[in-house]
Scaffold this motif. Structure first.
Motif, mmCIF file in Angstrom:
data_model
loop_
_atom_site.group_PDB
_atom_site.id
_atom_site.type_symbol
_atom_site.label_atom_id
_atom_site.label_comp_id
_atom_site.label_asym_id
_atom_site.label_seq_id
_atom_site.Cartn_x
_atom_site.Cartn_y
_atom_site.Cartn_z
ATOM 1 N N ALA A 1 39.710 44.470 37.212
ATOM 2 C CA ALA A 1 41.053 43.730 37.894
ATOM 3 C C ALA A 1 41.587 42.061 37.438
ATOM 4 O O ALA A 1 40.255 41.505 37.549
ATOM 5 N N ALA A 2 42.775 42.127 37.960
ATOM 6 C CA ALA A 2 42.790 40.766 36.996
ATOM 7 C C ALA A 2 42.700 38.947 38.725
ATOM 8 O O ALA A 2 41.957 38.694 38.574
ATOM 9 N N GLY A 3 42.546 39.684 40.099
ATOM 10 C CA GLY A 3 42.074 39.342 41.084
ATOM 11 C C GLY A 3 43.654 39.551 41.781
ATOM 12 O O GLY A 3 44.436 39.394 41.652
ATOM 13 N N ASN A 4 43.720 38.959 42.938
ATOM 14 C CA ASN A 4 44.089 39.178 43.609
ATOM 15 C C ASN A 4 44.811 38.261 44.723
ATOM 16 O O ASN A 4 45.383 37.625 45.637
ATOM 17 N N GLU A 5 44.472 36.579 44.227
ATOM 18 C CA GLU A 5 44.558 35.717 44.188
ATOM 19 C C GLU A 5 46.306 34.867 44.230
ATOM 20 O O GLU A 5 46.447 33.637 44.360
ATOM 21 N N THR A 6 47.388 34.942 43.570
ATOM 22 C CA THR A 6 48.505 34.776 42.706
ATOM 23 C C THR A 6 48.266 33.703 41.756
ATOM 24 O O THR A 6 48.008 32.227 42.237
ATOM 25 N N ASP A 7 47.175 33.506 41.427
ATOM 26 C CA ASP A 7 46.736 32.465 40.218
ATOM 27 C C ASP A 7 45.669 33.045 38.981
ATOM 28 O O ASP A 7 46.085 34.255 38.536
ATOM 29 N N ASN A 8 45.826 31.892 38.015
ATOM 30 C CA ASN A 8 45.574 32.548 36.919
ATOM 31 C C ASN A 8 44.148 32.927 36.691
ATOM 32 O O ASN A 8 43.241 32.807 36.827
ATOM 33 N N ALA A 9 44.646 34.489 36.181
ATOM 34 C CA ALA A 9 42.820 35.120 35.964
ATOM 35 C C ALA A 9 42.206 34.055 34.860
ATOM 36 O O ALA A 9 40.644 34.958 35.009
ATOM 37 N N ALA A 10 42.731 33.339 34.707
ATOM 38 C CA ALA A 10 41.491 32.661 33.669
ATOM 39 C C ALA A 10 40.503 32.042 34.612
ATOM 40 O O ALA A 10 39.434 31.418 33.843
ATOM 41 N N ASN A 11 40.028 32.028 36.180
ATOM 42 C CA ASN A 11 39.854 31.471 37.233
ATOM 43 C C ASN A 11 38.535 31.975 37.631
ATOM 44 O O ASN A 11 38.133 31.759 38.458
ATOM 45 N N HIS A 12 38.708 33.269 36.764
ATOM 46 C CA HIS A 12 38.186 34.554 37.663
ATOM 47 C C HIS A 12 36.864 35.589 37.161
ATOM 48 O O HIS A 12 37.962 35.446 35.525
ATOM 49 N N VAL A 13 36.298 35.740 36.777
ATOM 50 C CA VAL A 13 35.220 37.331 35.814
ATOM 51 C C VAL A 13 34.493 37.781 37.523
ATOM 52 O O VAL A 13 34.768 38.009 38.060
ATOM 53 N N PRO A 14 35.055 39.198 36.678
ATOM 54 C CA PRO A 14 35.510 38.804 35.075
ATOM 55 C C PRO A 14 36.657 39.576 34.474
ATOM 56 O O PRO A 14 36.325 39.857 32.646
ATOM 57 N N ALA A 15 37.745 38.765 34.694
ATOM 58 C CA ALA A 15 38.824 39.378 34.218
ATOM 59 C C ALA A 15 39.087 38.306 33.377
ATOM 60 O O ALA A 15 39.745 38.481 32.754
ATOM 61 N N ALA A 16 38.223 37.010 33.059
ATOM 62 C CA ALA A 16 38.771 35.708 32.121
ATOM 63 C C ALA A 16 38.609 36.557 30.608
ATOM 64 O O ALA A 16 38.148 35.936 29.657
ATOM 65 N N TYR A 17 37.137 37.263 30.434
ATOM 66 C CA TYR A 17 36.532 37.603 29.743
ATOM 67 C C TYR A 17 37.521 38.757 28.622
ATOM 68 O O TYR A 17 38.225 39.633 28.965
#
Length: 407
Positions: free
Chosen positions: A267-283
């Motif tokens: 999952a990319a994440g639910n923070e309305t943020d750049n996925a680069a700031n979250h793992v494992p989404a950034a990998y």
């Protein structure tokens, strides 16, 4: 499909966690203990080193890793962690982190992904099961849910409790989107009847430490000859770099698991943020999935919002975005399986990710030798851009929307 069972870096050092590490109770000596992940050199024997360190430093052992990486997790004082880091067999020591599920509250995604047109899915009300194995690294799965083909022999509990049974509901929901049976009851998944492996790394509150997640990845890697796809609808704070060079144990574990042939969808994440700031989404090694708001399963927009206030046929208002996103899938108001043999409608990139995991499962069912990179490329090539854009999209890049009609 189920088959027959079966780096040297620098001197160890304590490194900063990429997500808040939890502090623990006070030890008998008065020193506060904290959770740590210890990563060993590739030639080290994890069980013996872990036992030795535990005896010498008063560390309370957690998981021992032997497949995705060499190492272990433990609770110990900061002074003990520093001593462990000086052992030449240790690559690095990092404080444990915490990840949570990426769900919000609830879509129609099977129709929008054209899963009913897939010749492999064969969605026609007849219980013909897709011969593929998918690990659900999550809160567990309802082990007796009548609408799921749970592979009980593949269950693994890396979290609290006595089994891999789902006490939250999130993991069962994810499993249903991937592979709920085509049996004219409840919901149907993208790859109906796929064998879902319950790998429980999050507790009943939907939270878990990075060390627990690595335990799950380690288990999946040990069964890489049987498991084609793994879904991780969870995430914590962190960032990416070349595999392993940022001294991130979870990244190292995923890199080795992908190298063993397992396709990871996250999952990319639910923070309305750049996925680069979250793992494992950034990998880079995983397939990262953002969420589409879709209220009627059809392109074109204009459908009224249902369980979540959003704009039909646009990127979900909560979804993370950015260059690390590889695909988009429906993730708003998704109906799927739930704990206790039930069903529920919730939203999140957690719900988008298993649509893609189901798509990856369909592709692997007919292309069993495809590498994880080839699976990602096939999913992207088969996708569509037939949704409203750039409405609400913060990064100005139109991601490909999942479509499995030809799989």
């Amino acid at each position: 499909m189920r088959k027959t069972l079966g780096v040297a870096l620098l001197t160890g050092a304590v490194v900063a966690a990429t997500a808040a590490g939890a502090t623990g109770a006070t030890a008998a000596s008065g020193a506060e203990t904290t959770g740590y992940i210890v990563v060993l050199r590739s030639d080290a024997d994890s069980p013996s080193v872990a036992a030795e360190h535990s005896r010498a430093n008063g560390a309370a052992l957690g998981h021992v890793y032997q497949h995705a990486l060499r190492g272990y997790s433990a609770r110990m004082s900061a002074a003990a962690a520093a001593r462990v880091a000086r052992d030449p067999r240790v690559l690095f020591v990092q404080p444990d982190g915490v990840a949570t599920v990426a769900a919000q509250t609830t879509p129609t995604g099977i129709n929008r992904a054209d899963a009913e047109l897939s010749p492999t899915a064969k969605i026609n009300g007849v219980d013909e099961r897709v011969d593929v194995d998918v690990a659900v690294i999550d809160t567990g799965i309802d082990l007796t849910h009548p609408d799921l083909n749970v592979y009980l022999a593949g269950a693994k509990n890396c979290s609290t409790g006595a089994s891999a049974n789902d006490g939250n509901g999130h993991g069962s929901h994810v499993a249903g989107t991937i592979g709920a049976l085509d049996n004219n009851a409840g919901a149907v998944g993208v790859a109906p009847g796929a064998r879902v492996w319950p790998v429980r790394v999050l507790n009943n509150a939907g939270s878990g430490r990075f060390s627990d997640i690595i335990c799950g990845i380690d288990y999946v890697t040990a069964h890489a000859s049987e498991i084609e796809v793994a879904n991780m609808s969870l995430g914590g704070s962190g960032s990416d770099s070349a595999c392993g060079s940022n001294r991130d144990a979870m990244h190292e574990a995923i890199c080795r698991s992908v190298a063993a042939g397992v396709t990871y969808v996250v999952a990319a994440g639910n923070e309305t943020d750049n996925a680069a700031n979250h793992v494992p989404a950034a990998y880079d090694e995983v397939i990262t999935v953002s969420a589409l708001a879709d209220f009627n399963g059809l392109p074109g927009g204009g459908a009224a919002a249902t369980c979540h206030s959003d704009v039909d046929d646009t990127i979900a208002d909560f979804s993370n975005f950015g260059a690390d996103v590889d695909l988009m899938a429906p993730g708003v108001c998704i109906y799927s399986a739930w704990k206790g043999g039930g069903y529920s409608t919730i939203s999140g990139t957690s719900m988008a990710s298993p649509h893609v995991a189901g798509g990856a499962a369909l592709y692997k069912a007919t292309n069993p030798t495809a590498t994880p990179g080839a699976v990602k490329s096939a999913l992207q090539a088969a996708g569509t851009t037939a949704y409203s854009w750039p409405a609400g999209d913060p990064d100005g890049v139109q991601e490909t929307l999942l479509n499995v009609a030809t799989f």
